[in-house]
Design an enzyme around this catalytic site. Structure first.
Site, PDB file in Angstrom:
ATOM      1  N   LYS A 188      -3.007  10.092  -3.625  1.00 35.75           N
ATOM      2  CA  LYS A 188      -2.435  10.484  -2.347  1.00 35.75           C
ATOM      3  C   LYS A 188      -1.727  11.838  -2.447  1.00 35.75           C
ATOM      4  O   LYS A 188      -1.707  12.606  -1.470  1.00 35.75           O
ATOM      5  CB  LYS A 188      -1.469   9.406  -1.852  1.00 35.75           C
ATOM      6  N   THR A 239      -0.873  -3.804   8.442  1.00 35.66           N
ATOM      7  CA  THR A 239      -2.333  -3.741   8.546  1.00 35.66           C
ATOM      8  C   THR A 239      -2.915  -4.753   7.563  1.00 35.66           C
ATOM      9  O   THR A 239      -2.178  -5.473   6.889  1.00 35.66           O
ATOM     10  CB  THR A 239      -2.876  -2.333   8.199  1.00 35.66           C
ATOM     11  N   ASP A 282     -20.889   2.487   2.507  1.00 32.15           N
ATOM     12  CA  ASP A 282     -19.924   2.258   1.432  1.00 32.15           C
ATOM     13  C   ASP A 282     -19.514   3.625   0.896  1.00 32.15           C
ATOM     14  O   ASP A 282     -20.328   4.331   0.291  1.00 32.15           O
ATOM     15  CB  ASP A 282     -20.556   1.410   0.332  1.00 32.15           C
ATOM     16  N   TYR A 315      -2.525   5.487  -7.557  1.00 35.66           N
ATOM     17  CA  TYR A 315      -2.481   5.542  -6.094  1.00 35.66           C
ATOM     18  C   TYR A 315      -1.640   6.733  -5.645  1.00 35.66           C
ATOM     19  O   TYR A 315      -2.065   7.529  -4.808  1.00 35.66           O
ATOM     20  CB  TYR A 315      -1.908   4.243  -5.527  1.00 35.66           C
TER      21      TYR A 315
END
Length: 258
Positions: free
Chosen positions: A158, A189, A65, A154
């Site tokens: 990134k 995906t 993890d 997010y």
């Protein structure tokens, strides 16, 4: 059974599905042995068995993890083993948060930041020790075209991966190490399905296939490019996003805060 010939090894995180599985497949097809990292041990073993049968390489499995200190430490230990050098590191593991920042718990945001920023940092640091000593190595950080927009934490995470990869590629290219941030757009995906996202919000022409994203990403990394944006359409999207005012790249308006 004939033993696979010695060859370079690639370690891929988030390797049981989506882009991670495709990176593992294409690298195995090129003759790389692979170390597959993910949480689900059963899926890891199934993926390793398929790769070994299809490509005559060895596939190690490492169940970890990567939002957990112990899990990250296990991968760092594997990357640091001088007897089993890793030539290519692919930091692909990732999660998304569907709700707005203020609606997420702090723990959810911490896990998100850990997986997208702290974990790649630690794995890059571990991998670089051996790569610099050998004067040979490749690192791919799977970022996103969202890095060039303003879409909450997010995009922020990134953007860190893109900035870090640009710097690292400049810093280490002269020492034989290539570092690339691969920045796909919407890609077919499991990523969006796990988020619970309605995939119809993006038009069909924006959706990419994992094989193309990976193929272009590997080629750009091999050629020493610090950023890989697959397809001409997303190169245009990224260029336009960087020129627009922030308010126009922040996504649809949210409900008023109560």
């Amino acid at each position: 059974m004939t033993q696979p010939a010695p060859g370079p090894t690639a370690l891929i995180t988030g390797a049981t599905s989506g882009l991670g599985a495709e990176f593992a497949r294409q690298l195995a097809e090129e003759g790389h042995h692979v170390v597959l990292v993910a949480r689900d041990g059963d899926r890891l073993r199934a993926a390793a068995h398929e790769l070994e049968n299809n490509y005559s390489i060895t596939a190690e499995v490492l169940s970890a993890d990567l939002t957990d200190d112990a899990g990250v430490a296990a991968v760092v230990e594997r990357l640091s083993d001088p007897a089993r050098p890793v030539e290519i590191l692919v930091n692909n593991a990732g999660i998304g948060l569907l709700r707005s920042f203020e609606e997420n718990t702090v723990e959810e945001e911490r896990r998100h930041l850990r997986l997208h920023v702290q974990t790649p940092l630690e794995l890059c640091h571990a991998a670089l020790q051996g790569m610099l000593a050998r004067r040979s190595g490749r690192i791919i950080n799977v970022a996103s075209v969202a890095a060039f927009a303003n879409r909450g934490t997010y995009s922020a995470a990134k953007a860190w991966q893109v900035t870090f990869s640009r710097w690292a590629n400049l810093a280490y290219a002269g020492h034989g190490v290539k570092v690339t941030a691969v920045c796909p757009g919407f890609t077919h995906t499991e990523f969006h399905d796990r988020m619970g996202m309605d995939k119809s919000v993006a038009p069909r022409w924006l959706w990419l296939h994992a094989d193309r994203v990976v193929r272009e990403g590997l080629a750009d990394n091999e050629h020493g490019r610090s950023v890989s944006i697959p397809t001409k359409r997303y190169k245009v999207v990224a260029t336009v996003a960087r020129m627009l005012p922030a308010r126009l790249t922040s996504g649809p308006p949210k409900r008023p805060l109560q």
